[in-house]
Design an enzyme around this catalytic site. Structure first.
Site, PDB file in Angstrom:
ATOM      1  CB  CYS A 102      31.006  35.200  39.355  1.00  0.00           C
ATOM      2  SG  CYS A 102      29.711  34.686  37.684  1.00  0.00           S
TER       3      CYS A 102
ATOM      4  CG  HIS B  71      26.336  35.883  40.020  1.00  0.00           C
ATOM      5  ND1 HIS B  71      27.306  36.137  40.258  1.00  0.00           N
ATOM      6  CD2 HIS B  71      25.514  35.717  40.975  1.00  0.00           C
ATOM      7  CE1 HIS B  71      27.942  35.999  41.187  1.00  0.00           C
ATOM      8  NE2 HIS B  71      26.716  35.917  41.882  1.00  0.00           N
TER       9      HIS B  71
END
Lengths: 170, 566
Positions: free
Chosen positions: B196, B517
């Site tokens: 990510c 994240h």
């Protein structure tokens, strides 16, 4: 610091108050003069716009923190703007450009790491076998065939020598 | 040459104008020898001999906070309205008659009108003050930018282009119009395993206007490039390994895929493969730092160009590759000797701005003055806290504030010929087309062998004016904001509009340093979208404003075109 007009202040502290007052006045005028120049010459920043942005951000934080405002869609179990849903682990299948095998998208990075011989565990495996053969042939200290990581986050790979009981492949 | 006067509205008064016309073309010439400059302090006004203490002619005060010398007769008067009514300088103006209204502040070298009871401003006077400081003005650095001095490429009028009939035919034959779609270019990116960090940066780049335009206009055709590279590999063994790799080609492929109209999430696998070959030390199945990836990627695109041209390309002008054309700016660093005031200047290119978050609770509020006597204490005296919220502009204020280097960090002064304590100040000489602000939220301590993440909220504006951080502004502020065309001024064209930026992408990080994240928010047609790997959703502006910004991307609101050299 005693107030300038306090009756019981000694002449000594009255004098120091007086000097302090003069210094303070002078500094205040310094600032006033600078600000006056900046404002008059149009050099000041657009404080209105800046304050508006601050206000909007403060408002936004309040709005977002309020649980009654439908929160941000979190997690992997939502429908996207095109009406699609996706599995938590990407399941598109394609060929690895290094070895040609068919790999699932969500597992591609760990596969590629091994496949290319990069990554800590892959290199340690190689190091171990290479050092084993080296110590057999020379008395010098083991030389890793791969350049060590420069990333400061990494711990020394040698410590985990014995930990390579299988890679965390699900 | 006097266009700097137009930039500053003349802030004079009728008495000053009268005084000027009465004294001919150079009304302040007699004052010049009385202007006394100091290395790091304000300019003062004294008659020779220098050590006579000025006193008010009416009350003999020498400690009044404001002492003025009449321009006409040099009589010194104080201005203490709390003690005297009328203040002594006003009394002098009335008593001495016409021509005695204008005086100069002895400690601050500012003009004052005793009848208007206000500070007034004059460009010729300011020029005289700057002249008095000539030995402290930074010298232009050695020819690091011959282009700048020799042939300044002037901004030209924008001329819109339309295809001619033949070109129209080619367009009709070779392409098909995209459906009118406000979500053009929005496509999810599959997470290939802790990637990510890569997806978030790619999403921002895919919607960076100049970069998007470059690739969608086929300025880097991956098929042609590959053909060239295959030829190089065949003919030149030494270059063949490098020729296999081209991150720009891989970018081109992603642009094509993402703008193709296909809505299924795309897997940037080939890109990962290429990038890992370029950045061998970062190649691992582990969460990486998005900013590190960003820098590495730009570097990869640049390196490729260097290989082709066979020599190092200067990044500053941005003429080397598209990555630098879009992101490269120039930072100016001034180091001033605190003893003699001598300043040396260097310029360095930069592709982004890495900013520290303040160490403790809340920064200074955006201060309107940049005091030249620069200690941290002075700065916080001048400003107030905004309820303890950190702001992007606060970080930029900090980035460009004068920093007093410690006594253990003395630098060699060319003038004093010894190491002296110094002041260092950064400013922006040239703004990039797209400014990426990176907030240093990850602290790595090599001594404590640990890292931590700073979660503190940072306010960032949607619209940003970078003018206060330009070298011209900073330099002017250092010399009392005088009306003067300093070195570093963009005298080519008014650059007010060129410093305005607007936000179009925000990369955020949530979670811990080791288990976090990355997500990117993108603005398309005034609607914000959240790009979370494969999932694209619509979000409100509030969500974006309230998010934890890690990298913020701003693009210039107005693009200026320079004429071609041909």
């Amino acid at each position: 610091m005693s107030a300038p007009n306090e009756e019981y202040a000694s002449p000594h502290s009255q004098l120091s108050s007086h000097f302090f007052g003069d210094l303070l006045d002078s500094i205040i005028v310094d600032i006033a003069s600078e600000c006056h120049r900046i404002a008059r010459l149009g050099l000041d920043r657009n404080l209105e716009e800046e304050e508006e942005e601050l206000r909007l951000s403060a408002q936004a934080r309040v709005r977002v923190a309020d649980p009654s405002n439908g929160g941000e869609t979190n997690g992997k179990y939502v429908v996207d703007i095109f009406g699609q849903t996706h599995p938590a682990v990407a399941n598109e299948i394609f060929e690895c450009m290094n070895c040609g095998r068919s790999i699932m998208a969500g597992r591609f990075a760990p596969h590629l790491e091994k496949c290319m011989g990069k990554g800590r565990k892959a290199r340690m495996k190689a190091t171990r076998s290479s050092t084993a053969s080296q110590t057999r042939h020379s008395r010098g200290s083991p030389i890793s065939l791969y350049s060590p990581y420069s990333n400061s986050n990494r711990s020394n790979g040698v410590d985990d020598y014995c930990n390579e009981g299988g890679l965390d492949d699900q | 040459m006097n266009h700097h006067r137009q930039r500053f509205p003349l802030q004079s008064c009728p008495h000053l104008s009268a005084c000027r016309s009465a004294h001919g073309p150079n009304p302040f010439r007699s004052l010049q020898p009385c202007l006394k400059a100091k290395p790091l302090g304000p300019t003062s006004v004294r008659r020779e001999p220098n050590d006579a203490v000025p006193r008010c002619s009416l009350c003999s005060s020498s400690s009044a906070s404001r002492l003025y010398a009449c321009l006409a007769c040099a009589a010194v008067s104080c201005w203490s309205p709390n003690l005297h009514s009328p203040p002594h300088a006003a009394a002098h103006a009335v008593a001495a008659g016409a021509g005695h209204e204008i005086a100069v502040d002895l400690d601050r070298a500012e003009l004052f009108c005793s009848l208007c009871r206000d500070q007034v401003y004059d460009p010729d006077f300011d020029t005289a003050v700057v002249r008095a400081n000539h030995m402290f003005l930074p010298l232009p650095p050695p020819t690091s930018h011959p282009k700048d001095t020799k042939k300044r490429r002037r901004a030209v009028e924008y001329q819109p282009w339309s295809p001619d009939p033949h070109e129209r035919m080619c367009i009709a034959r070779g392409s098909s119009p995209l459906p009118p779609d406000s979500t053009c270019g929005l496509r999810g990116l599959n997470n290939l395993g802790n990637t990510c960090f890569m997806n978030s940066v790619l999403q921002a780049l895919l919607h960076t206007p100049p970069l998007r335009n470059y690739f969608l206009s086929d300025r880097h055709n991956r098929y042609e490039c590959q053909r060239k590279r295959v030829k190089i590999s065949a003919t030149d063994n030494a270059k063949s390994v490098a020729a296999r790799l081209c991150l720009a080609c891989d970018m081109d492929a992603i642009f094509s895929a993402v703008y193709s109209g296909d809505r299924r999430p795309y897997s940037p696998a080939k890109f990962l493969y290429s990038w890992w070959q370029h950045a061998a030390n970062l190649a691992s199945y582990e969460q990486q730092d998005a900013h590190e990836f960003f820098i590495s990627m730009l570097d990869g695109i640049h390196e490729k160009v260097e290989q082709e041209k066979g020599k190092p390309q200067s990044q500053g002008s941005g003429d080397c590759c598209i990555a630098h054309r879009v992101f490269s700016g120039i930072l100016r660093s001034d180091v001033t000797c605190t003893v003699c005031g001598f300043t040396s200047t260097t310029y360095d290119p930069c592709v982004d701005f890495s900013l520290d978050l303040e160490p403790n609770h809340g920064p200074a509020k955006n201060s309107t003055t940049k005091s030249h006597s620069c200690n941290g204490e002075m700065e916080s005296m001048l400003s107030s806290h905004v309820g303890g919220v950190s702001t992007l502009m606060g970080c930029l204020d900090r980035f460009t504030r004068p920093e007093r280097l410690g006594s253990d960090q003395k630098l060699f002064c060319q003038n004093c010929q010894v190491k002296q304590e110094s002041l260092k100040q950064l400013s922006i000489r040239k703004l990039p087309l797209v400014a990426c602000f990176h907030i240093k939220r990850f602290e790595h301590s090599s001594t404590k062998k640990m890292s931590r993440k700073v979660d503190r909220y940072l306010q960032f504006p949607f619209s940003l004016d970078m003018a206060p951080y330009l070298s011209s502004s900073i330099l002017r502020g250092r010399f009392g904001n005088r009306i003067f065309a300093f070195d570093g001024d963009e005298s080519d064209n008014p650059t007010e509009a060129a410093s305005e930026f607007e936000l179009f992408a925000v990369v955020t990080h949530t979670g811990r340093l080791d288990a976090g994240h990355y997500v990117t928010y993108l603005r398309l047609n005034n609607q914000w979208y959240k790009c979370d790997d494969a999932w694209i959703t619509q979000v409100s502006e509030s969500i974006v404003r309230a998010s934890q910004g890690y990298m913020m991307f701003y693009v210039q609101k107005v693009l200026h075109y320079r004429g071609n050299e041909n």
